[in-house]
Design a protein around this motif. Structure first.
Motif, PDB file in Angstrom:
ATOM      1  N   MET B   1      50.985  46.330  37.522  1.00 35.62           N
ATOM      2  CA  MET B   1      49.918  45.538  38.128  1.00 35.62           C
ATOM      3  C   MET B   1      50.085  45.549  39.643  1.00 35.62           C
ATOM      4  O   MET B   1      51.195  45.489  40.158  1.00 35.62           O
ATOM      5  N   THR B   2      49.002  45.626  40.348  1.00 36.69           N
ATOM      6  CA  THR B   2      49.094  45.563  41.805  1.00 36.69           C
ATOM      7  C   THR B   2      48.461  44.265  42.266  1.00 36.69           C
ATOM      8  O   THR B   2      47.780  43.572  41.512  1.00 36.69           O
ATOM      9  N   LEU B   3      48.714  43.943  43.549  1.00 30.94           N
ATOM     10  CA  LEU B   3      48.105  42.740  44.100  1.00 30.94           C
ATOM     11  C   LEU B   3      46.673  43.004  44.541  1.00 30.94           C
ATOM     12  O   LEU B   3      45.998  42.119  45.009  1.00 30.94           O
ATOM     13  N   THR B  22      40.252  39.253  28.518  1.00 31.17           N
ATOM     14  CA  THR B  22      41.441  38.942  29.323  1.00 31.17           C
ATOM     15  C   THR B  22      41.572  39.789  30.596  1.00 31.17           C
ATOM     16  O   THR B  22      41.848  39.228  31.672  1.00 31.17           O
ATOM     17  N   ILE B  25      39.229  38.418  33.119  1.00 31.61           N
ATOM     18  CA  ILE B  25      39.661  37.086  33.572  1.00 31.61           C
ATOM     19  C   ILE B  25      40.841  37.228  34.543  1.00 31.61           C
ATOM     20  O   ILE B  25      40.912  36.554  35.563  1.00 31.61           O
ATOM     21  N   LYS B  26      41.731  38.147  34.199  1.00 32.88           N
ATOM     22  CA  LYS B  26      42.895  38.375  35.065  1.00 32.88           C
ATOM     23  C   LYS B  26      42.462  38.867  36.448  1.00 32.88           C
ATOM     24  O   LYS B  26      42.979  38.405  37.479  1.00 32.88           O
ATOM     25  N   TYR B  29      41.087  35.985  38.259  1.00 34.98           N
ATOM     26  CA  TYR B  29      42.195  35.099  38.650  1.00 34.98           C
ATOM     27  C   TYR B  29      42.852  35.606  39.934  1.00 34.98           C
ATOM     28  O   TYR B  29      43.096  34.844  40.874  1.00 34.98           O
ATOM     29  N   LEU B  30      43.111  36.905  39.972  1.00 31.29           N
ATOM     30  CA  LEU B  30      43.782  37.481  41.142  1.00 31.29           C
ATOM     31  C   LEU B  30      42.894  37.429  42.385  1.00 31.29           C
ATOM     32  O   LEU B  30      43.384  37.181  43.492  1.00 31.29           O
ATOM     33  N   ARG B  33      42.833  33.806  43.446  1.00 30.46           N
ATOM     34  CA  ARG B  33      44.160  33.450  43.957  1.00 30.46           C
ATOM     35  C   ARG B  33      44.326  33.938  45.386  1.00 30.46           C
ATOM     36  O   ARG B  33      44.760  33.195  46.262  1.00 30.46           O
ATOM     37  N   LYS B  34      43.986  35.187  45.608  1.00 29.00           N
ATOM     38  CA  LYS B  34      44.131  35.775  46.933  1.00 29.00           C
ATOM     39  C   LYS B  34      43.270  35.017  47.961  1.00 29.00           C
ATOM     40  O   LYS B  34      43.735  34.674  49.045  1.00 29.00           O
ATOM     41  N   TYR B  37      44.650  31.225  48.507  1.00 27.74           N
ATOM     42  CA  TYR B  37      45.841  31.059  49.340  1.00 27.74           C
ATOM     43  C   TYR B  37      45.604  31.499  50.782  1.00 27.74           C
ATOM     44  O   TYR B  37      46.354  31.105  51.674  1.00 27.74           O
ATOM     45  N   GLN B  56      45.314  26.257  40.139  1.00 28.14           N
ATOM     46  CA  GLN B  56      45.185  26.522  38.701  1.00 28.14           C
ATOM     47  C   GLN B  56      44.191  25.567  38.041  1.00 28.14           C
ATOM     48  O   GLN B  56      43.410  25.987  37.181  1.00 28.14           O
TER      49      GLN B  56
END
Lengths: 296, 206
Positions: B1-3, B22, B25-26, B29-30, B33-34, B37, B56
């Motif tokens: 997995m990469t960022l 999934t 969704i992942k 999520y990423l 998240r990026k 933050y 979350q």
């Protein structure tokens, strides 16, 4: 009363009721609105929590993958901050203490570990470099932290007090030192050293040749009843005189070189050379010892 | 997995979350998240918070809104509040939810009366986001995110994991007896119910 209703709901949900009790409970649900409302609430709560926990497990898994990626990225290039991935490094009070709180801490731990490793590597590299480039532990002048130029007084700059010989090269070097052109003086000293070394090599070859020649000559003399003894003796004395002269100049050059190195603040080389001079037992050994003592 | 994960359009994300896909969704999520933050400093302030929790909980709320049909896709268009086409990106939507959740958390910490708090806050331009609490499910979800760790641990073990009080007593520190634990559990349930009913009924007070 409220707790009794909740206890009943809990026993039903956990399957702790007998078949008869279950029937009574289900009948009550139809007629008792408070029981029904609380039962619905408890069922919904269970569904919501299950759904949230399932999601949070997935998040935890993805966060773990992110940590691994960051960890490997950190190992190759430790240029990111403690929270990499744009996470802020502010301190936050955990409102709930859930598993998510460990992520920021984990990031920090990873970063601290990485940074500690890098710092340790730098420290080891620095110590190795220092050991390789500096004299050994019995050397002087290092522990004191005093610059060699600070610890050498004017007396030491009477460069060649005991030198009475005549040598153009030495005189040129002295002039450069007087002008405080230490770089140029050092260059001149090193050129002179090379020149003397070459001359010494050449002389050794000549001496060997002369010795062999002398043996041959002696043999011939023996054969010729001692006709050429005086000539061989004169050549030998001249070589010895030359050899003696070179020794003197080499000693002067080493002393001047140590002074030039001190003035150029090339501590390690100066210390090494001064120790050599001290151990040689020559006329500059006392002065070298004196300087080294002051550094110690 | 990469960022730098593969990204999709917002409609794909909404459909993916709705279907429980999934990998989609992942990816969302990423992305969130990026973005979160990188920008949370501009929206989260006032009290010390656990930023990971806010992220979350906000993402869960975004997912739940999609799962429960508050956001839906028809003919390649995302519809939101009152079946109107969505006027922002999914990331902006997610960030608005984070902002709202944080505002609620701050309100809880400060214990400021709702009326006073509302008058102090500047008007926001995200009123179009359909983040109202329409069901008890949503109210419970929000109240769970605000619940104390002690209560959360007990309720989760008892109702989700199906453990008995004797078992929970062995697992958790700080309880001297089964009765004390049972009392705490019932108190937690009452608090949760009060919170959820308050939100659901528009009282919005714990």
């Amino acid at each position: 009363m409220n707790d009794k209703i909740q206890d009943m709901i809990d026993r039903y949900i956990h399957g702790e009721m007998t078949a008869e009790e279950r029937k009574v409970f289900e009948k009550l649900l139809e007629t008792n609105s408070e029981l029904r409302e609380k039962f619905e609430f408890t069922k919904t709560l269970k569904d919501v929590m299950t759904s949230r926990e399932r999601k949070k497990k997935l998040f935890a898994q993805w966060e773990e993958e992110i940590q691994q990626t960051q960890h490997s990225a950190c190992a190759t290039a430790s240029a990111t901050g403690p929270d990499g991935d744009n996470k802020d490094s502010r301190t936050f009070t955990n409102s709930k203490g859930k598993s998510t709180k460990t992520q920021t801490k984990h990031n920090k731990k990873l970063w601290i570990t990485s940074m500690t490793g890098v710092a340790a590597a730098f420290a080891i590299a620095f110590l190795l470099f220092k050991q390789a480039s500096m004299p050994t532990s019995d050397d002087v002048g290092l522990a004191s932290g005093i610059s060699p130029t600070e610890s050498v007084d004017a007396h030491d700059y009477n460069y060649l007090q005991a030198f009475n010989g005549h040598d153009e090269t030495i005189e040129e070097i002295l002039e450069l030192l007087e002008k405080e052109d230490f770089e140029e003086a050092l260059t001149k000293i090193e050129e002179a050293e090379n020149s003397y070394n070459d001359a010494e090599d050449e002389m050794n070859e000549t001496t060997l040749y002369t010795t062999q020649d002398s043996i041959i000559t002696a043999k011939n003399s023996a054969r010729n009843l001692g006709n050429s003894d005086d000539k061989d003796k004169n050549d030998s004395e001249r070589l010895i005189d030359k050899s003696s002269g070179r020794k003197v100049h080499i000693e002067e050059l080493k002393w001047l070189k140590s002074i030039a190195l001190i003035r150029l603040d090339r501590k390690a080389e100066a210390i090494k050379l001064l120790k050599e001079i001290r151990h040689s037992g020559g006329k500059y050994s006392t002065k070298a010892d004196s300087i080294l003592d002051r550094w110690n | 997995m990469t960022l730098e994960p593969k990204t999709y359009s917002d409609t794909i994300y909404v459909e993916g979350v709705k279907k429980g896909d999934t990998p989609i969704i992942k990816s969302l999520y990423l992305q969130c998240r990026k973005y979160f933050y990188a920008h949370f400093n501009s929206i989260l302030f006032g009290v010390e918070i656990n930023v990971d929790d806010v992220f979350q909980d906000s993402f869960i709320r975004t997912m739940e809104n999609i799962e429960r049909g508050k956001l839906s896709v028809r003919d390649g268009i995302i519809y939101g509040k009152e079946n109107e086409p969505m006027k922002c990106t999914l990331l902006t939507y997610f960030m608005s939810i984070a902002k709202n959740l944080h505002r609620e958390n701050v309100r809880d910490v400060k214990k400021t009366p709702i009326e006073e708090q509302s008058s102090q806050e500047p008007a926001t331009d995200d009123s179009w986001i359909n983040d109202s609490i329409d069901t008890m499910w949503e109210a419970i979800s929000i109240c769970l995110s605000k619940m104390s760790k002690g209560c959360h641990d007990i309720i989760e073990r008892f109702y989700v994991e199906g453990k008995k009080l004797d078992q929970i007593l062995e697992e958790l520190d700080g309880y001297t007896s089964k009765d004390a634990l049972k009392t705490r559990k019932n108190k937690c349930m009452n608090q949760l119910r009060t919170c959820a009913c308050g939100l659901y009924n528009g009282l919005n007070d714990l």
